[in-house]
Design a protein around this motif. Structure first.
Motif, PDB file in Angstrom:
ATOM      1  N   ALA A 163       1.082  -1.510   0.111  1.00  0.00           N
ATOM      2  CA  ALA A 163       0.406  -0.161  -0.230  1.00  0.00           C
ATOM      3  C   ALA A 163       0.590   1.476   0.051  1.00  0.00           C
ATOM      4  O   ALA A 163       2.014   1.309   0.764  1.00  0.00           O
ATOM      5  CB  ALA A 163      -0.991  -0.346   0.956  1.00  0.00           C
ATOM      6  N   GLN A 164       0.201   2.059  -0.409  1.00  0.00           N
ATOM      7  CA  GLN A 164       0.927   3.787  -0.640  1.00  0.00           C
ATOM      8  C   GLN A 164       1.444   3.684   1.344  1.00  0.00           C
ATOM      9  O   GLN A 164       0.727   4.099   1.852  1.00  0.00           O
ATOM     10  CB  GLN A 164       0.061   4.457  -1.227  1.00  0.00           C
ATOM     11  N   LEU A 165       2.778   4.476   1.257  1.00  0.00           N
ATOM     12  CA  LEU A 165       3.265   4.894   2.702  1.00  0.00           C
ATOM     13  C   LEU A 165       2.581   6.504   2.925  1.00  0.00           C
ATOM     14  O   LEU A 165       2.788   7.231   2.007  1.00  0.00           O
ATOM     15  CB  LEU A 165       4.573   5.048   2.874  1.00  0.00           C
ATOM     16  N   ALA A 166       1.534   6.509   4.026  1.00  0.00           N
ATOM     17  CA  ALA A 166       1.398   7.915   4.544  1.00  0.00           C
ATOM     18  C   ALA A 166       1.965   7.545   5.923  1.00  0.00           C
ATOM     19  O   ALA A 166       2.018   6.997   6.484  1.00  0.00           O
ATOM     20  CB  ALA A 166       0.151   7.797   4.196  1.00  0.00           C
ATOM     21  N   LEU A 167       2.078   9.172   6.212  1.00  0.00           N
ATOM     22  CA  LEU A 167       2.849   9.659   7.629  1.00  0.00           C
ATOM     23  C   LEU A 167       1.665  10.161   8.410  1.00  0.00           C
ATOM     24  O   LEU A 167       1.123  11.288   7.488  1.00  0.00           O
ATOM     25  CB  LEU A 167       3.652   9.903   7.646  1.00  0.00           C
ATOM     26  N   PRO A 168       1.558  10.111   9.533  1.00  0.00           N
ATOM     27  CA  PRO A 168       0.872  10.951  10.322  1.00  0.00           C
ATOM     28  C   PRO A 168       1.677  12.601  10.627  1.00  0.00           C
ATOM     29  O   PRO A 168       0.982  13.654  11.051  1.00  0.00           O
ATOM     30  CB  PRO A 168       0.994  10.672  11.944  1.00  0.00           C
ATOM     31  N   GLY A 169       2.808  12.780  10.531  1.00  0.00           N
ATOM     32  CA  GLY A 169       3.767  13.805  10.091  1.00  0.00           C
ATOM     33  C   GLY A 169       5.170  13.612   9.988  1.00  0.00           C
ATOM     34  O   GLY A 169       5.431  12.903   8.887  1.00  0.00           O
ATOM     35  N   PRO A 170       6.425  14.609   9.708  1.00  0.00           N
ATOM     36  CA  PRO A 170       7.328  14.783   9.399  1.00  0.00           C
ATOM     37  C   PRO A 170       7.875  13.591   9.846  1.00  0.00           C
ATOM     38  O   PRO A 170       8.065  12.746  10.756  1.00  0.00           O
ATOM     39  CB  PRO A 170       7.543  15.618   9.877  1.00  0.00           C
ATOM     40  N   LEU A 171       9.036  12.715   9.077  1.00  0.00           N
ATOM     41  CA  LEU A 171       9.437  11.675   9.427  1.00  0.00           C
ATOM     42  C   LEU A 171      11.351  12.251   9.607  1.00  0.00           C
ATOM     43  O   LEU A 171      11.474  13.065   8.405  1.00  0.00           O
ATOM     44  CB  LEU A 171       9.632  10.848   8.841  1.00  0.00           C
ATOM     45  N   LEU A 172      11.911  11.976  10.469  1.00  0.00           N
ATOM     46  CA  LEU A 172      13.496  12.423  10.422  1.00  0.00           C
ATOM     47  C   LEU A 172      14.290  11.525  10.370  1.00  0.00           C
ATOM     48  O   LEU A 172      14.326  10.206  11.155  1.00  0.00           O
ATOM     49  CB  LEU A 172      14.144  12.436  11.906  1.00  0.00           C
ATOM     50  N   LEU A 173      15.085  11.308   9.234  1.00  0.00           N
ATOM     51  CA  LEU A 173      16.182   9.843   8.704  1.00  0.00           C
ATOM     52  C   LEU A 173      17.656  10.444   9.643  1.00  0.00           C
ATOM     53  O   LEU A 173      17.687  11.566   9.725  1.00  0.00           O
ATOM     54  CB  LEU A 173      16.095   9.191   7.638  1.00  0.00           C
ATOM     55  N   VAL A 174      17.988   9.583  10.592  1.00  0.00           N
ATOM     56  CA  VAL A 174      18.995  10.072  11.779  1.00  0.00           C
ATOM     57  C   VAL A 174      20.791   9.352  10.797  1.00  0.00           C
ATOM     58  O   VAL A 174      20.123   8.637  11.153  1.00  0.00           O
ATOM     59  CB  VAL A 174      19.496  10.488  12.625  1.00  0.00           C
ATOM     60  N   GLY A 175      21.200   9.470   9.741  1.00  0.00           N
ATOM     61  CA  GLY A 175      21.848   8.030   8.922  1.00  0.00           C
ATOM     62  C   GLY A 175      21.199   8.207   7.774  1.00  0.00           C
ATOM     63  O   GLY A 175      20.486   7.464   7.720  1.00  0.00           O
ATOM     64  N   ALA A 176      22.397   8.485   6.707  1.00  0.00           N
ATOM     65  CA  ALA A 176      21.716   7.764   5.096  1.00  0.00           C
ATOM     66  C   ALA A 176      22.549   7.466   4.322  1.00  0.00           C
ATOM     67  O   ALA A 176      22.792   7.185   3.287  1.00  0.00           O
ATOM     68  CB  ALA A 176      21.437   9.151   4.460  1.00  0.00           C
ATOM     69  N   ASP A 217      22.748  14.125   8.164  1.00  0.00           N
ATOM     70  CA  ASP A 217      23.572  13.141   8.201  1.00  0.00           C
ATOM     71  C   ASP A 217      24.611  13.760   8.592  1.00  0.00           C
ATOM     72  O   ASP A 217      25.291  15.155   7.844  1.00  0.00           O
ATOM     73  CB  ASP A 217      23.808  12.422   7.161  1.00  0.00           C
ATOM     74  N   PRO A 218      26.429  13.094   9.173  1.00  0.00           N
ATOM     75  CA  PRO A 218      27.098  13.907   9.652  1.00  0.00           C
ATOM     76  C   PRO A 218      27.909  14.213   8.387  1.00  0.00           C
ATOM     77  O   PRO A 218      28.399  15.422   8.512  1.00  0.00           O
ATOM     78  CB  PRO A 218      27.758  13.370  11.463  1.00  0.00           C
ATOM     79  N   GLN A 219      28.263  13.477   7.914  1.00  0.00           N
ATOM     80  CA  GLN A 219      29.007  13.545   6.881  1.00  0.00           C
ATOM     81  C   GLN A 219      28.947  12.739   5.656  1.00  0.00           C
ATOM     82  O   GLN A 219      28.902  11.655   4.767  1.00  0.00           O
ATOM     83  CB  GLN A 219      30.234  12.698   6.783  1.00  0.00           C
ATOM     84  N   PRO A 220      27.939  14.171   4.661  1.00  0.00           N
ATOM     85  CA  PRO A 220      26.695  13.411   3.460  1.00  0.00           C
ATOM     86  C   PRO A 220      27.682  13.100   2.584  1.00  0.00           C
ATOM     87  O   PRO A 220      28.973  14.301   2.603  1.00  0.00           O
ATOM     88  CB  PRO A 220      25.898  14.671   3.760  1.00  0.00           C
ATOM     89  N   SER A 221      27.732  12.557   2.000  1.00  0.00           N
ATOM     90  CA  SER A 221      28.656  12.885   0.372  1.00  0.00           C
ATOM     91  C   SER A 221      28.329  13.640  -1.002  1.00  0.00           C
ATOM     92  O   SER A 221      27.497  13.982  -0.394  1.00  0.00           O
ATOM     93  CB  SER A 221      28.525  11.520   0.041  1.00  0.00           C
ATOM     94  N   PHE A 222      29.129  13.761  -1.605  1.00  0.00           N
ATOM     95  CA  PHE A 222      28.525  14.873  -2.695  1.00  0.00           C
ATOM     96  C   PHE A 222      27.111  14.383  -3.430  1.00  0.00           C
ATOM     97  O   PHE A 222      25.955  14.764  -3.525  1.00  0.00           O
ATOM     98  CB  PHE A 222      29.535  15.152  -3.695  1.00  0.00           C
ATOM     99  N   GLU A 223      27.223  12.746  -3.122  1.00  0.00           N
ATOM    100  CA  GLU A 223      25.801  11.681  -4.087  1.00  0.00           C
ATOM    101  C   GLU A 223      24.731  12.094  -3.353  1.00  0.00           C
ATOM    102  O   GLU A 223      23.980  12.200  -4.168  1.00  0.00           O
ATOM    103  CB  GLU A 223      26.402  10.617  -4.942  1.00  0.00           C
ATOM    104  N   LEU A 224      25.226  12.360  -1.950  1.00  0.00           N
ATOM    105  CA  LEU A 224      23.567  12.041  -1.047  1.00  0.00           C
ATOM    106  C   LEU A 224      23.144  13.223  -1.003  1.00  0.00           C
ATOM    107  O   LEU A 224      22.192  13.488  -1.178  1.00  0.00           O
ATOM    108  CB  LEU A 224      24.826  12.007   0.359  1.00  0.00           C
ATOM    109  N   LYS A 225      24.182  14.656  -0.642  1.00  0.00           N
ATOM    110  CA  LYS A 225      23.659  16.042  -1.146  1.00  0.00           C
ATOM    111  C   LYS A 225      22.458  16.104  -2.067  1.00  0.00           C
ATOM    112  O   LYS A 225      21.608  17.301  -2.275  1.00  0.00           O
ATOM    113  CB  LYS A 225      25.129  16.920  -1.037  1.00  0.00           C
ATOM    114  N   THR A 226      23.528  16.211  -3.559  1.00  0.00           N
ATOM    115  CA  THR A 226      23.086  16.623  -4.478  1.00  0.00           C
ATOM    116  C   THR A 226      21.277  15.332  -4.511  1.00  0.00           C
ATOM    117  O   THR A 226      20.441  15.374  -5.458  1.00  0.00           O
ATOM    118  CB  THR A 226      24.322  15.429  -5.963  1.00  0.00           C
ATOM    119  N   ASP A 227      21.343  13.738  -4.450  1.00  0.00           N
ATOM    120  CA  ASP A 227      20.346  13.478  -4.254  1.00  0.00           C
ATOM    121  C   ASP A 227      19.209  13.861  -3.406  1.00  0.00           C
ATOM    122  O   ASP A 227      18.328  13.713  -4.418  1.00  0.00           O
ATOM    123  CB  ASP A 227      20.503  11.755  -3.819  1.00  0.00           C
TER     124      ASP A 227
END
Length: 278
Positions: free
Chosen positions: A7-20, A45-55
């Protein structure tokens, strides 16, 4: 198992992902595939790569925002070594309505609770690396503060990368880690060993590697698609007095593969307990 379209994913509010990293990134991709609104996601993310930033920029997802709307879910996907600092930072974004989900190996519910506000709803999970292709399995346990609605939401979030199973006894997490968390490495080694055995039987190395990898992958896919138990599949391809039976006499001997795997899982379980003690 979760057959059919999710099923399509829905949230009751924002989600914070710590570490990507690998697992956090796999979860993020799974959520987006299920239609989660990127504007509801914050990534720290404490040390985001250039690829992560761009994505993340291209997807419209906020990275290391200076401020954010109070998240309804915080998912911890950092390295266990920085858990203490991560919890200190996360605690600023946790209130009585926030669900905290951890995928950190060895981080117990007690350790998580000690670094968060009193009576925080916490779920500890153990996913495995096939989550990267949506074929993982995640085992989960909740503390007493988690509501039925939060439990269902956590299942939906983790089902984005595979199957989900719940346990009621946290002591089982060490064996879970040994079987499913570390288990993919055992299967990869099986493919390595099968290829080397093929070379010793006279096959060219490249062909042996191709046959071993394709056989292990195909056998796994057969189990997945048919839902047939491994014992039945094994018996289906074993003719009395045939080549497979001759090989299985060795593998199924008292000191054969089952003995080795039992010893391996025991060693991994004990190591998991040691790591959990800090």
């Amino acid at each position: 198992m979760n057959p059919g379209k999710k099923a399509q994913l829905a949230l009751p509010g924002p989600l914070l992902l710590v570490g990507a990293g690998k697992m956090g990134g796999a979860l993020l991709n799974g959520w987006l595939r299920l239609g989660l609104d990127p504007s509801l996601i914050y990534v720290v993310d404490p040390q985001p790569s250039f690829e992560l930033k761009t994505d993340l920029r291209d997807r419209g997802i906020a990275l290391n925002p200076a401020s954010m709307v109070q998240p309804k879910v915080v998912l911890l996907a950092v390295k266990p070594q920085i858990l203490s600092g991560a919890l200190k930072a996360v605690a600023l974004h946790v209130d009585k309505d926030t669900l905290v989900i951890s995928i950190l190996a060895g981080a117990t519910l007690g350790a998580l609770d000690a670094g968060l506000p009193s009576r925080t709803a916490i779920i500890r999970t153990m996913p495995n690396t096939p989550a990267a292709i949506g074929r993982g399995v995640t085992v989960m346990i909740a503390n007493a503060e988690v509501s039925p609605e939060q439990r269902a939401l956590a299942s939906q979030l983790m089902e984005a990368v595979g199957d989900v199973a719940w346990i009621g006894d946290e002591a089982l997490m060490d064996a879970v880690t040994a079987v499913s968390g570390s288990g993919p490495a055992y299967v990869f080694f099986l493919a390595e060993a099968l290829a080397r055995a093929g070379v010793k039987a006279g096959l060219p190395p490249e062909l042996a590697a191709q046959l071993a990898s394709a056989t292990v992958a195909g056998a796994g896919e057969l189990m997945h698609r048919t839902g047939t138990v491994p014992e039945t599949l094994r018996k289906n391809v074993t003719s009395p007095g045939g080549t497979t039976a001759a090989a299985l006499e060795i593998l199924m001997a008292p000191d054969g593969l089952e003995w080795l795997l039992t010893a391996a899982v025991k060693a991994a379980t004990e190591r998991s307990r040691e790591l959990g003690k800090g």
